[in-house]
Design an enzyme around this catalytic site. Structure first.
Site, PDB file in Angstrom:
ATOM      1  N   HIS A  50      56.639  40.416  39.670  1.00  0.00           N
ATOM      2  CA  HIS A  50      56.475  39.150  38.930  1.00  0.00           C
ATOM      3  C   HIS A  50      57.840  38.618  38.507  1.00  0.00           C
ATOM      4  O   HIS A  50      57.954  37.991  37.459  1.00  0.00           O
ATOM      5  CB  HIS A  50      55.602  39.336  37.685  1.00  0.00           C
ATOM      6  CG  HIS A  50      54.255  39.918  37.947  1.00  0.00           C
ATOM      7  ND1 HIS A  50      54.005  41.262  37.944  1.00  0.00           N
ATOM      8  CD2 HIS A  50      53.070  39.322  38.232  1.00  0.00           C
ATOM      9  CE1 HIS A  50      52.728  41.479  38.205  1.00  0.00           C
ATOM     10  NE2 HIS A  50      52.137  40.337  38.392  1.00  0.00           N
ATOM     11  N   GLN A  94      50.733  31.766  43.083  1.00  0.00           N
ATOM     12  CA  GLN A  94      50.670  32.191  41.670  1.00  0.00           C
ATOM     13  C   GLN A  94      51.993  32.766  41.132  1.00  0.00           C
ATOM     14  O   GLN A  94      52.368  32.512  39.994  1.00  0.00           O
ATOM     15  CB  GLN A  94      49.542  33.203  41.520  1.00  0.00           C
ATOM     16  CG  GLN A  94      49.048  33.345  40.121  1.00  0.00           C
ATOM     17  CD  GLN A  94      47.711  34.061  40.080  1.00  0.00           C
ATOM     18  OE1 GLN A  94      47.646  35.278  40.154  1.00  0.00           O
ATOM     19  NE2 GLN A  94      46.644  33.304  39.966  1.00  0.00           N
ATOM     20  N   TYR A 151      54.461  36.578  45.561  1.00  0.00           N
ATOM     21  CA  TYR A 151      53.275  36.651  46.421  1.00  0.00           C
ATOM     22  C   TYR A 151      53.317  35.631  47.544  1.00  0.00           C
ATOM     23  O   TYR A 151      52.309  35.352  48.196  1.00  0.00           O
ATOM     24  CB  TYR A 151      51.997  36.470  45.592  1.00  0.00           C
ATOM     25  CG  TYR A 151      51.912  37.463  44.456  1.00  0.00           C
ATOM     26  CD1 TYR A 151      52.352  38.772  44.640  1.00  0.00           C
ATOM     27  CD2 TYR A 151      51.436  37.101  43.210  1.00  0.00           C
ATOM     28  CE1 TYR A 151      52.319  39.691  43.607  1.00  0.00           C
ATOM     29  CE2 TYR A 151      51.392  38.022  42.167  1.00  0.00           C
ATOM     30  CZ  TYR A 151      51.833  39.305  42.376  1.00  0.00           C
ATOM     31  OH  TYR A 151      51.791  40.210  41.355  1.00  0.00           O
ATOM     32  N   ILE A 152      54.502  35.075  47.776  1.00  0.00           N
ATOM     33  CA  ILE A 152      54.620  34.048  48.813  1.00  0.00           C
ATOM     34  C   ILE A 152      54.779  34.671  50.204  1.00  0.00           C
ATOM     35  O   ILE A 152      54.523  34.040  51.209  1.00  0.00           O
ATOM     36  CB  ILE A 152      55.795  33.097  48.494  1.00  0.00           C
ATOM     37  CG1 ILE A 152      55.584  31.724  49.132  1.00  0.00           C
ATOM     38  CG2 ILE A 152      57.136  33.718  48.890  1.00  0.00           C
ATOM     39  CD1 ILE A 152      56.503  30.651  48.592  1.00  0.00           C
ATOM     40  N   GLU A 185      47.425  33.940  50.475  1.00  0.00           N
ATOM     41  CA  GLU A 185      48.532  32.993  50.429  1.00  0.00           C
ATOM     42  C   GLU A 185      48.749  32.387  51.808  1.00  0.00           C
ATOM     43  O   GLU A 185      49.073  31.209  51.936  1.00  0.00           O
ATOM     44  CB  GLU A 185      49.786  33.688  49.914  1.00  0.00           C
ATOM     45  CG  GLU A 185      49.704  34.112  48.440  1.00  0.00           C
ATOM     46  CD  GLU A 185      48.808  35.307  48.170  1.00  0.00           C
ATOM     47  OE1 GLU A 185      48.477  36.041  49.133  1.00  0.00           O
ATOM     48  OE2 GLU A 185      48.415  35.510  47.005  1.00  0.00           O
ATOM     49  N   PRO A 198      53.040  36.765  52.125  1.00  0.00           N
ATOM     50  CA  PRO A 198      51.979  36.670  53.136  1.00  0.00           C
ATOM     51  C   PRO A 198      51.914  35.283  53.772  1.00  0.00           C
ATOM     52  O   PRO A 198      51.321  35.126  54.835  1.00  0.00           O
ATOM     53  CB  PRO A 198      50.695  36.956  52.336  1.00  0.00           C
ATOM     54  CG  PRO A 198      51.149  37.702  51.128  1.00  0.00           C
ATOM     55  CD  PRO A 198      52.531  37.170  50.808  1.00  0.00           C
TER      56      PRO A 198
HETATM   57  C1  LIG Z   1      49.469  38.884  47.211  1.00  0.00           C
HETATM   58  C2  LIG Z   1      49.036  38.660  45.810  1.00  0.00           C
HETATM   59  N1  LIG Z   1      48.518  37.464  45.473  1.00  0.00           N
HETATM   60  C3  LIG Z   1      48.142  37.205  44.207  1.00  0.00           C
HETATM   61  C4  LIG Z   1      48.278  38.155  43.241  1.00  0.00           C
HETATM   62  C5  LIG Z   1      47.886  37.856  41.804  1.00  0.00           C
HETATM   63  N2  LIG Z   1      46.676  38.564  41.432  1.00  0.00           N
HETATM   64  C6  LIG Z   1      46.737  39.787  40.860  1.00  0.00           C
HETATM   65  S1  LIG Z   1      45.242  40.437  40.614  1.00  0.00           S
HETATM   66  C7  LIG Z   1      44.455  39.078  41.235  1.00  0.00           C
HETATM   67  C8  LIG Z   1      42.975  39.034  41.297  1.00  0.00           C
HETATM   68  C9  LIG Z   1      42.400  40.120  42.139  1.00  0.00           C
HETATM   69  O1  LIG Z   1      41.028  40.163  41.996  1.00  0.00           O
HETATM   70  P1  LIG Z   1      40.132  41.266  42.708  1.00  0.00           P
HETATM   71  O2  LIG Z   1      40.647  41.539  44.072  1.00  0.00           O
HETATM   72  O3  LIG Z   1      38.727  40.845  42.613  1.00  0.00           O
HETATM   73  O4  LIG Z   1      40.404  42.594  41.872  1.00  0.00           O
HETATM   74  P2  LIG Z   1      40.020  42.887  40.345  1.00  0.00           P
HETATM   75  O5  LIG Z   1      41.172  42.413  39.522  1.00  0.00           O
HETATM   76  O6  LIG Z   1      38.783  42.195  40.023  1.00  0.00           O
HETATM   77  O7  LIG Z   1      39.912  44.363  40.246  1.00  0.00           O
HETATM   78  C10 LIG Z   1      45.389  38.119  41.625  1.00  0.00           C
HETATM   79  C11 LIG Z   1      45.072  36.804  42.188  1.00  0.00           C
HETATM   80  C12 LIG Z   1      48.823  39.404  43.634  1.00  0.00           C
HETATM   81  N3  LIG Z   1      48.982  40.404  42.763  1.00  0.00           N
HETATM   82  N4  LIG Z   1      49.185  39.622  44.909  1.00  0.00           N
END
Ligand SMILES: Cc1ncc(C[n+]2csc(CCOP(=O)(O)OP(=O)(O)O)c2C)c(N)n1
Ligand SMILES: [Mg+2]
Lengths: 352, 431
Positions: free
Chosen positions: A143, A96, A100-101, A74, A103
């Site tokens: 969320h 998203q 998550y804002i 972010e 950071p």
């Molecule tokens: C700081 C933050 N930004 C965005 C999200 C939303 N989010 C949750 S899981 C995810 C994807 C993560 O993917 P990855 O690190 O590859 O892990 P995987 O789910 O594949 O195990 C996102 C964007 C979050 N939870 N926290």
């Protein structure tokens, strides 16, 4: 909610029914078609069209250099948006979830919000950060949050929160075209329909609400202008986002002649509308879902007290979320729903 | 006027182009993973654990693999585990899969709000838990429920959390699957990505500062390596030679974004280690023995003050990101079956069979036993309630745990909430 006013479609242009996601999507579509410098970016916003589908179809229409997925950072998203803005583009980054804002705080607070000031206007940050916020969806503590008060405390950044599809589109277009950084918080609980606060009753959709009739083309709702959702004499209710609908339902249920003001923009605030209304009604209730202490309600309360003190017939009432993290299972005990609002309203009107 | 650089005038330059990564396959595309390089099992050298981090850079660009196509364990990374250990690892992986399946279905049945599976990635958490000491501290992401399962944590306790019910030790405060189990050396999971990375390094630094013998281990997805926290963690880990095993689970996808959006087009995730000057290993994440061996090796380095190791586990997210996701919207449905590294459970099972230590019948019996174990746990957990059916926590518990001692404003708000409940005719007690 037939007594809602001022949320109807404008006089001109073709309109159609939209939910808030579609209205937000349409806003970006319309601005991107008019201005080749508008770019949309964020986690999952590209091919997939966003986890809430708000950017669906935009990449296909405008290409990958204008609508693109980003790495999950972010801080990076906002920093890159500031840089693109410095080049002359008009970025519309998505975070998203508002949860998550954090950071990105440094880039928002120290950079985007101050660039104009510290460079004497040589550089600006004409970015609009879209982010779904608020609870009521069993999203747990990451969320559900409403962090708007963190940003209204920062000088140099505007904060906008729509309460209907119609407003969402008009405000988002205005935000994107604004030359200052704007945080555009989308109340996700009302993406698909207005919410009266009764979580145990069937969900509504936007198809019957006047605010769900949205022009297909370009229009703007100026930032800094509140909407009087319901005119009344007994009390002024200041609210925004999901709470506009919860308040309207409570007022209708209780049969109170309240004036409900949907602030729409927190910074800059429509102080004239607030002042005129409170001076008329003599009573003021402030409602937000965010935590209470040092929330935006505190600012509203101070402003009303400073400007309308001699017109007030009762202490200003604040109805808010509690000062705890957003819980999962006890979500509805946390949420400032009809009971909390109703009690405060009754209390506020008891000597009327 | 500034003098232009020599050798060119801007007027003659070709226009720049913005590169935006694109995955190889999208919905409807036929899938061919021929471009995924899979070196033969046993081909990689295993450096001494005392070797300096810059003496085995090539291991960050290949795949450490132990199990070959015939189910044999080969090469210097073979951890030479006892059949008992292999069977226990297999059972834990099978149990994890059955648990996931059951809880996913419970969410679909409306019994809770959310669930996330680790299908296809079972080896990553389970084999690591077997290679670590029970006392070592784990800082997981949301997809390492296998750590708890491999540490024999009660399934009922996990399910209670998933249901936010009256026996949920977290008091219904946290989203399902965001477990916390200090007794099992399992740190409270955050919904905010990668925050656990520097925390794990901090825990490890503290352990080192105190002259302890325990180490830390941490996990995040490949997508999450983009967060600043990941890079802060690597810097601290390098600077202080923190005794920590840093795992990146490269399951190719981060919700709808393929690994290219975290930098995988340019290099590997293990290679991130090289820039920071820490040890980097890239392993076949569907090979339980490779995961075990790499973890054991990294743990040994950490325990002997050689510092941190970054391990990339190359695997594949077989299903959607979570119950909120539909992967058919953004990736080819052919990917999961075409994935060249196979199914981690099948591979370990084949190995045990090849050793003569297992057979199809025992496997099928175990499947049944495990399914029964999960079913029984579910029944026991549901007796404590499911989300949305009744009030499982005392209302005023909402205010517990914000601070150690409750300040006046929270006490006031708590009273307000209790008054509201009275005024509302107690709707929370609904069935
Ligand atoms: C700081 C933050 N930004 C965005 C999200 C939303 N989010 C949750 S899981 C995810 C994807 C993560 O993917 P990855 O690190 O590859 O892990 P995987 O789910 O594949 O195990 C996102 C964007 C979050 N939870 N926290
Ligand atoms: Mg991933």
């Amino acid at each position: 909610m037939s007594d809602l006013i001022n949320q109807t479609a404008p006089e001109t242009g073709e309109t159609t029914r939209m939910n808030m996601i579609q209205a937000i999507n349409s806003a970006m579509d319309v601005v991107m078609a008019r201005d080749p410098d508008v770019v949309v970016m964020g986690e999952d916003v590209g091919y997939f069209g966003g986890v809430f589908r708000a950017t669906a179809g935009l990449q296909k229409k405008y290409g990958k250099t204008r609508v693109f997925d980003t790495p999950i950072t972010e801080c990076g998203i906002i920093g890159v948006a500031v840089g693109m803005g410095a080049y002359g583009l008009r970025p519309v980054p998505e975070i998203q979830f508002a949860d998550y804002i954090y950071p990105a705080l440094d880039q928002l607070v120290s950079e985007a919000a101050r660039l104009r000031y510290r460079s004497a206007g040589e550089f600006t940050a004409p970015i609009t950060v879209r982010s779904p916020f608020g609870g009521g969806i069993f999203g747990g503590q990451t969320h559900s949050q409403s962090p708007e008060g963190i940003f209204t405390h920062v000088s140099g950044i505007k904060t906008v929160i729509p309460a209907t599809p119609y407003d969402a589109k008009g405000l988002l277009i205005a935000a994107i075209e604004d030359n200052d950084p704007v945080l555009f918080f989308e109340p996700k609980r009302i993406y698909n329909g207005p919410f009266n606060g009764h979580w145990d009753r069937p969900a509504e959709n936007w198809s019957k609400h006047p605010g769900g009739e949205v022009p297909t083309g370009y229009y703007k709702i100026p930032l800094g202008k509140a909407a009087t959702v319901r005119a009344g004499e007994a009390v002024t209710i200041l609210c925004y986002g999901t709470m506009v609908h919860v308040c309207a339902a409570v007022v209708a249920d209780m049969g109170v002649d309240a004036e409900i003001i949907d602030l729409r923009t927190l910074i800059p605030l429509d102080i004239e509308a607030i002042e005129a209304s409170v001076k008329k009604t003599g009573r003021c209730m402030i409602v937000h879902e965010a935590t209470r202490t040092a929330g935006f309600g505190a600012e509203l309360s101070a402003l009303v007290q400073e400007r309308c003190f001699y017109h007030l017939e009762a202490p200003i009432a604040r109805v808010t979320g509690f000062d705890t993290p957003y819980p999962h299972s006890l979500e509805w005990a946390y949420f400032p729903g009809p009971v909390r609002i109703g009690q405060a309203l009754k209390n506020l009107l008891k000597d009327a | 006027m500034a003098v232009p650089p020599e050798g060119h005038s801007r007027a003659n330059l070709a226009p720049l182009q913005l590169h935006v990564p694109e995955p190889k396959f999208r919905p409807g595309d036929a899938v061919d993973f021929a471009s995924v390089e899979v070196p033969p099992a046993g081909a990689q050298r295993r450096p001494d654990t005392a070797a300096p981090a810059d003496s085995f850079h090539e291991l960050a660009y290949t795949l450490v693999r132990v199990l070959d196509e015939e189910g044999r364990a080969v090469g210097p990374w073979d951890p030479k585990l006892s059949p008992d250990r292999l069977r226990r690892m297999l059972r834990h992986m099978v149990l994890l899969r059955a648990f996931d399946e059951r809880m996913f279905r419970a969410q679909r049945q409306g019994k809770t709000s959310f669930y996330m599976k680790a299908l296809g990635e079972e080896a990553v958490a389970v084999a690591a838990a077997h290679a670590l000491d029970y006392e070592d501290m784990c800082f997981p992401s949301y997809r390492q429920q296998g750590l708890l399962i491999a540490r024999d944590w009660p399934l009922v306790d996990m399910m209670n959390q998933i249901y936010s019910n009256s026996a949920d030790r977290l008091g219904g405060k946290q989203l399902p699957i965001m477990y916390s189990a200090k007794e099992a050396g399992f740190f409270s999971i955050s919904g905010n990505l990668t925050t656990q990375y520097p925390q794990a390094v901090g825990w490890a630094m503290a352990s080192a500062a105190k002259g302890d013998t325990r180490i830390a281990a941490v996990w995040c997805g490949e997508g999450s390596t983009a967060e600043g926290d990941f890079h802060s963690a690597c810097t601290f880990a390098a600077v202080y030679r923190a005794p920590v095993v840093m795992n990146v689970v490269n399951n190719q996808w981060a919700i709808s974004s393929f690994s290219g959006f975290a930098g995988a087009e340019a290099t590997t995730f293990a290679a991130r280690a090289i820039g920071y000057g820490i040890a980097g290993l890239r392993v076949d994440g569907n090979d339980a023995l490779a995961v075990y061996a790499a973890t054991q090796w990294a743990a040994e380095r950490a325990r002997t003050n050689q510092g941190a190791t970054l391990i990339e586990h190359f695997t594949y997210r077989t299903e959607g990101h979570s119950t909120s996701d539909d992967p058919t919207q953004y990736r080819s449905a052919g990917e999961p079956t075409a994935w060249p590294l196979g199914d981690p459970i099948r591979r370990l099972k084949d190995h045990l069979i090849a050793l003569g230590e297992w057979d199809e019948k025992r496997h099928a019996d175990q499947d049944r036993e495990v399914a029964e174990e999960v079913r029984a746990a579910q029944k026991a957990a549901e007796a404590n309630g499911i989300l949305g059916h009744g009030l499982h926590q005392p209302l005023d518990s909402l205010f517990d745990g914000v601070f150690e001692e409750m300040p006046w404003h929270l006490r006031e708000q708590r009273q307000q909430m209790l008054d509201e409940e009275q005024a509302s005719g107690r709707p929370w007690a609904r069935k």
